[in-house]
Design a protein around this motif. Structure first.
Motif, PDB file in Angstrom:
ATOM      1  N   GLY A   1       0.722  -1.679   0.094  1.00 41.69           N
ATOM      2  CA  GLY A   1       0.436   0.141   0.011  1.00 41.69           C
ATOM      3  C   GLY A   1       0.556   1.394   0.015  1.00 41.69           C
ATOM      4  O   GLY A   1       2.030   1.662  -0.655  1.00 41.69           O
ATOM      5  N   ASP A   2       0.288   2.021   1.414  1.00 39.67           N
ATOM      6  CA  ASP A   2       1.665   3.463   1.240  1.00 39.67           C
ATOM      7  C   ASP A   2       2.792   3.113   2.036  1.00 39.67           C
ATOM      8  O   ASP A   2       3.382   3.765   2.796  1.00 39.67           O
ATOM      9  CB  ASP A   2       0.582   4.123   1.616  1.00 39.67           C
ATOM     10  N   GLN A   3       2.949   1.793   2.575  1.00 40.14           N
ATOM     11  CA  GLN A   3       3.689   1.725   3.354  1.00 40.14           C
ATOM     12  C   GLN A   3       5.236   1.147   2.281  1.00 40.14           C
ATOM     13  O   GLN A   3       5.083   0.205   1.822  1.00 40.14           O
ATOM     14  CB  GLN A   3       3.544   1.108   4.844  1.00 40.14           C
ATOM     15  N   VAL A   4       6.258   1.824   3.053  1.00 39.98           N
ATOM     16  CA  VAL A   4       7.788   0.970   2.602  1.00 39.98           C
ATOM     17  C   VAL A   4       8.716   0.752   3.214  1.00 39.98           C
ATOM     18  O   VAL A   4       9.077   1.050   4.059  1.00 39.98           O
ATOM     19  CB  VAL A   4       8.221   2.338   1.563  1.00 39.98           C
ATOM     20  N   TYR A   5       8.853  -0.524   3.652  1.00 46.43           N
ATOM     21  CA  TYR A   5       9.737  -1.214   4.416  1.00 46.43           C
ATOM     22  C   TYR A   5      10.889  -1.653   4.263  1.00 46.43           C
ATOM     23  O   TYR A   5      11.135  -2.160   2.717  1.00 46.43           O
ATOM     24  CB  TYR A   5       9.151  -2.363   4.506  1.00 46.43           C
ATOM     25  N   LYS A   6      12.211  -0.901   3.969  1.00 42.78           N
ATOM     26  CA  LYS A   6      13.486  -1.721   4.270  1.00 42.78           C
ATOM     27  C   LYS A   6      14.399  -2.378   5.144  1.00 42.78           C
ATOM     28  O   LYS A   6      14.882  -1.703   5.631  1.00 42.78           O
ATOM     29  CB  LYS A   6      14.003   0.080   3.687  1.00 42.78           C
ATOM     30  N   LEU A   7      13.987  -3.704   4.679  1.00 46.24           N
ATOM     31  CA  LEU A   7      15.021  -4.482   5.447  1.00 46.24           C
ATOM     32  C   LEU A   7      16.048  -4.980   5.133  1.00 46.24           C
ATOM     33  O   LEU A   7      16.350  -4.344   3.545  1.00 46.24           O
ATOM     34  CB  LEU A   7      14.146  -6.053   5.029  1.00 46.24           C
ATOM     35  N   HIS A   8      17.126  -5.356   5.782  1.00 41.46           N
ATOM     36  CA  HIS A   8      18.252  -5.465   5.572  1.00 41.46           C
ATOM     37  C   HIS A   8      18.733  -6.895   6.125  1.00 41.46           C
ATOM     38  O   HIS A   8      19.531  -7.593   5.195  1.00 41.46           O
ATOM     39  CB  HIS A   8      19.163  -4.547   6.574  1.00 41.46           C
ATOM     40  N   HIS A   9      18.086  -7.685   7.221  1.00 36.47           N
ATOM     41  CA  HIS A   9      18.319  -9.047   7.800  1.00 36.47           C
ATOM     42  C   HIS A   9      17.286  -9.541   7.686  1.00 36.47           C
ATOM     43  O   HIS A   9      17.363 -10.826   6.944  1.00 36.47           O
ATOM     44  CB  HIS A   9      18.506  -9.270   9.116  1.00 36.47           C
ATOM     45  N   VAL A  10      15.693  -8.682   7.686  1.00 37.87           N
ATOM     46  CA  VAL A  10      15.035 -10.062   7.876  1.00 37.87           C
ATOM     47  C   VAL A  10      14.076 -10.265   6.564  1.00 37.87           C
ATOM     48  O   VAL A  10      14.062  -9.695   6.040  1.00 37.87           O
ATOM     49  CB  VAL A  10      13.510  -8.922   9.247  1.00 37.87           C
ATOM     50  N   PRO A  11      13.989 -11.450   6.420  1.00 38.98           N
ATOM     51  CA  PRO A  11      13.523 -12.431   5.709  1.00 38.98           C
ATOM     52  C   PRO A  11      12.217 -10.957   4.775  1.00 38.98           C
ATOM     53  O   PRO A  11      11.019 -11.040   5.903  1.00 38.98           O
ATOM     54  CB  PRO A  11      12.867 -13.447   5.358  1.00 38.98           C
ATOM     55  N   SER A  12      12.007 -11.211   3.593  1.00 41.60           N
ATOM     56  CA  SER A  12      10.911  -9.943   3.333  1.00 41.60           C
ATOM     57  C   SER A  12       9.625 -10.865   2.965  1.00 41.60           C
ATOM     58  O   SER A  12       8.493 -10.021   2.577  1.00 41.60           O
ATOM     59  CB  SER A  12      11.310 -10.192   1.794  1.00 41.60           C
ATOM     60  N   GLY A  13       8.705 -11.981   3.751  1.00 39.58           N
ATOM     61  CA  GLY A  13       7.616 -12.531   4.139  1.00 39.58           C
ATOM     62  C   GLY A  13       7.760 -12.437   5.833  1.00 39.58           C
ATOM     63  O   GLY A  13       6.713 -12.500   6.077  1.00 39.58           O
ATOM     64  N   ILE A  14       8.259 -11.116   6.013  1.00 37.73           N
ATOM     65  CA  ILE A  14       7.450 -10.703   7.292  1.00 37.73           C
ATOM     66  C   ILE A  14       6.301  -9.810   7.629  1.00 37.73           C
ATOM     67  O   ILE A  14       5.806 -10.539   8.812  1.00 37.73           O
ATOM     68  CB  ILE A  14       8.938  -9.619   8.497  1.00 37.73           C
ATOM     69  N   LEU A  15       5.660  -9.382   5.963  1.00 35.85           N
ATOM     70  CA  LEU A  15       4.372  -8.828   6.255  1.00 35.85           C
ATOM     71  C   LEU A  15       3.529  -9.659   6.329  1.00 35.85           C
ATOM     72  O   LEU A  15       2.292  -9.400   6.779  1.00 35.85           O
ATOM     73  CB  LEU A  15       4.697  -7.831   5.315  1.00 35.85           C
ATOM     74  N   HIS A  16       4.003 -10.872   6.669  1.00 30.95           N
ATOM     75  CA  HIS A  16       2.514 -12.180   5.732  1.00 30.95           C
ATOM     76  C   HIS A  16       2.897 -13.055   7.451  1.00 30.95           C
ATOM     77  O   HIS A  16       3.932 -13.978   7.597  1.00 30.95           O
ATOM     78  CB  HIS A  16       2.764 -13.118   4.732  1.00 30.95           C
ATOM     79  N   ARG A  17       1.596 -12.607   8.283  1.00 28.13           N
ATOM     80  CA  ARG A  17       1.796 -13.465   9.864  1.00 28.13           C
ATOM     81  C   ARG A  17       1.723 -14.677   9.424  1.00 28.13           C
ATOM     82  O   ARG A  17       2.013 -15.302  10.582  1.00 28.13           O
ATOM     83  CB  ARG A  17       0.553 -12.701  10.994  1.00 28.13           C
ATOM     84  N   SER A  18       0.599 -15.481   8.441  1.00 29.18           N
ATOM     85  CA  SER A  18       1.357 -16.272   8.639  1.00 29.18           C
ATOM     86  C   SER A  18       2.395 -17.633   8.155  1.00 29.18           C
ATOM     87  O   SER A  18       2.387 -18.756   8.183  1.00 29.18           O
ATOM     88  CB  SER A  18       0.373 -17.128   8.193  1.00 29.18           C
ATOM     89  N   VAL A  19       3.117 -16.819   7.744  1.00 23.31           N
ATOM     90  CA  VAL A  19       4.912 -17.268   7.201  1.00 23.31           C
ATOM     91  C   VAL A  19       5.262 -17.083   8.341  1.00 23.31           C
ATOM     92  O   VAL A  19       6.124 -15.936   9.334  1.00 23.31           O
ATOM     93  CB  VAL A  19       4.645 -16.524   5.817  1.00 23.31           C
ATOM     94  N   THR A  20       6.678 -18.033   8.299  1.00 21.66           N
ATOM     95  CA  THR A  20       7.356 -18.149   9.798  1.00 21.66           C
ATOM     96  C   THR A  20       8.924 -17.503   8.731  1.00 21.66           C
ATOM     97  O   THR A  20       9.061 -18.744   7.623  1.00 21.66           O
ATOM     98  CB  THR A  20       7.828 -19.530  10.233  1.00 21.66           C
ATOM     99  N   ASN A  21       9.252 -16.913   9.158  1.00 24.84           N
ATOM    100  CA  ASN A  21      10.772 -16.475   8.535  1.00 24.84           C
ATOM    101  C   ASN A  21      11.659 -16.617   9.623  1.00 24.84           C
ATOM    102  O   ASN A  21      11.641 -15.990  10.444  1.00 24.84           O
ATOM    103  CB  ASN A  21      11.091 -14.796   8.816  1.00 24.84           C
ATOM    104  N   VAL A  22      12.722 -17.113   8.811  1.00 28.25           N
ATOM    105  CA  VAL A  22      13.434 -17.693   9.046  1.00 28.25           C
ATOM    106  C   VAL A  22      15.388 -16.904   8.923  1.00 28.25           C
ATOM    107  O   VAL A  22      14.951 -17.212   7.439  1.00 28.25           O
ATOM    108  CB  VAL A  22      14.235 -19.439   8.963  1.00 28.25           C
ATOM    109  N   ILE A  23      15.890 -16.825   9.553  1.00 33.67           N
ATOM    110  CA  ILE A  23      17.686 -15.962   9.272  1.00 33.67           C
ATOM    111  C   ILE A  23      18.654 -17.741   9.424  1.00 33.67           C
ATOM    112  O   ILE A  23      18.440 -17.540  10.643  1.00 33.67           O
ATOM    113  CB  ILE A  23      18.013 -15.025  10.291  1.00 33.67           C
ATOM    114  N   ALA A  24      19.222 -18.020   8.493  1.00 31.79           N
ATOM    115  CA  ALA A  24      19.565 -19.204   8.398  1.00 31.79           C
ATOM    116  C   ALA A  24      21.036 -19.183   9.433  1.00 31.79           C
ATOM    117  O   ALA A  24      21.344 -17.906   8.764  1.00 31.79           O
ATOM    118  CB  ALA A  24      19.590 -19.935   7.216  1.00 31.79           C
ATOM    119  N   PRO A  25      21.951 -20.198   9.538  1.00 31.70           N
ATOM    120  CA  PRO A  25      23.090 -19.833   9.962  1.00 31.70           C
ATOM    121  C   PRO A  25      23.843 -19.400   8.818  1.00 31.70           C
ATOM    122  O   PRO A  25      25.242 -18.383   9.151  1.00 31.70           O
ATOM    123  CB  PRO A  25      24.087 -21.416   9.853  1.00 31.70           C
TER     124      PRO A  25
END
Ligand code: IMP
Length: 429
Positions: free
Chosen positions: A46-70
């Motif tokens: 929508g009108d929101q812009v998210y700039k992510l550096h580490h967090v996976p880009s699936g974070i806006l979807h609550r049903s999705v688990t986001n993993v930062i791997a080794p």
């Protein structure tokens, strides 16, 4: 029960974040598995812009688990700022984010080392690092003796460990540092800071390797989110002008712990033109008004550093190479709207190096530096396509351009993007 992967085919910034955000709801888990705060993934909702550096880009979807791997190297202060930023906009990452306790940490000495290393000129040029401490952190990971993983800041001997490493780093860097440059390397201050990181990151720290394997065996769908681009791959890119991780498809298994047998689909993301940030050879670079026009229309400024990106025409020699290397099944062609302002468009189909026609991407940066692009000229569509939602409604010239890109790369196009919003995306199959 498979893993789909999204891989950049150029020098990064191909708009992978947008595609991952779009595909995430069809998956159970999104996994980020290499790179660190050098990456800047932009997601527009929508009108929101998210700039992510580490967090996976699936974070806006609550049903999705986001993993930062080794395989990711995390800079905790930046990561915590990112988490706070999400929280302030109503997204609670504590609900759907987990971080591998095996992931390495970018420590304050890595940032200092990066600054010092980046002053080094390699083959007449600086690598132009993002100065996020990425190279030094991966160097310590491979070196083993002075590395810090997430698990280490949660361990009882944290104070002694930090004292030991700080002392070593100060001794080692003294010969190279400018006056005052090592002032931030104060063991007690770093210890205090690390305790704060540990307190906040402890609830997110998990054994993600077992988690992703359990998910796959339970029939879940994983989406693997590559960072940077294949031409910046440490082993296969334009070395030494690369990043310090395997940014091409070859890095998926090592960084995430997902064995190759689960990888069923690999989507290669590329812009309809080329960009590069930092140093290194770039055969199709346009140092003229056309390059500036692409930069202005495409808003080609770095998400992480704000640096103007170098811009040029599409390089089919480079992308053919990276599509093969990363095992691409479908191309996702981004920024087709940006090219909608030209009467003619050039595509590089081969190089001329020392008077010879070369169709295979060269191994050495010095050869690539001498490469002159051999262009094919295609008709531009010179019209606004940002409102197009059906591929059949694209101008005939744009369709011819896409067809030619697909032929040159040898991979069908599966996705076409005509703007930053989710709606400005066409899925062809
Ligand atoms: P480093 O990864 O910060 O060490 O930077 C090494 C090279 O990779 C530099 O030329 C950077 O500009 C480039 N680089 C690193 N991350 C990205 C990215 O996410 N997008 C584009 N270029 C990047």
């Amino acid at each position: 029960m498979s893993a789909t992967c999204v891989i950049g085919l150029q020098w990064g910034d191909e708009a992978k974040g947008k595609l991952v955000d779009l595909l995430a709801p069809r998956h159970d888990v999104v996994v980020r598995y290499q790179g660190g705060a050098n990456a800047g993934h932009t997601v527009v909702s929508g009108d929101q812009v998210y700039k992510l550096h580490h967090v996976p880009s699936g974070i806006l979807h609550r049903s999705v688990t986001n993993v930062i791997a080794p395989g990711v190297v995390m800079e905790p202060t930046t990561l915590l700022k990112e988490l706070d930023g999400l929280q302030s906009r109503g997204i609670n990452p504590l609900e759907n984010l987990m971080i591998s306790e095996r992931a390495h940490l970018v420590m304050p000495w890595h940032i200092v080392e990066d600054r010092i290393s980046n002053r080094q000129i390699v083959s007449g040029e600086s690598i132009g690092s993002t100065l996020r401490g990425i190279g030094p952190c991966y160097r310590d990971k491979v070196g083993r003796t002075h590395a810090m993983r997430l698990a280490d800041i949660l361990a009882p001997n944290l104070k002694e460990r930090i004292e030991e490493i700080t002392e070593y780093k100060r001794r080692w860097l003294t010969a190279l540092a400018d006056d005052g440059e090592l002032d931030s390397l104060n063991a007690s201050a770093i210890y205090e800071m690390a305790c704060g990181w540990g307190e906040r990151l402890r609830p997110l720290s998990k054994d993600t390797t077992h988690f992703v394997l359990d998910q796959l065996e339970a029939g879940k769908q994983l989406l693997m989110e590559g960072a940077q681009g294949s031409l910046l791959d440490i082993d296969h890119g334009t070395y030494p002008f690369v990043t310090s991780s395997n940014a091409s498809g070859v890095g998926i298994s090592s960084g995430s712990g997902v064995p190759a047998k689960w990888i069923k689909k690999v989507i290669g993301v590329c812009k309809a033109y080329s960009t590069r940030v930092g140093g290194g050879p770039f055969p199709t670079e346009l140092m003229d008004a056309t390059g500036q026009k692409i930069r202005d229309i495409g808003r080609e400024y770095g998400t992480t550093t704000g640096r103007p990106r170098r811009c040029g025409w599409f390089d089919a020699v480079a992308v053919r190479y990276t599509a093969r290397l990363s095992g691409i099944d479908r191309l996702s062609l981004m920024m087709m709207d940006v090219l909608g302002h030209f009467n003619e468009i050039q595509v590089c189909v081969a190089y001329e190096i020392d008077g010879k026609r070369v169709e295979q991407f060269p191994c050495l940066a010095d050869d690539l530096r001498r490469a002159k692009p051999i262009y094919e000229t295609l008709k531009g569509w010179n019209q606004d396509v940002t409102g197009v939602r059906d591929i059949d409604a694209m101008p005939a010239e744009a369709k011819s351009y896409m067809k030619r890109i697909s032929e040159l790369i040898g991979v069908p196009i599966g996705v076409v993007s005509v703007g930053p919003d989710r709606e400005q995306t066409m899925f062809l199959d």
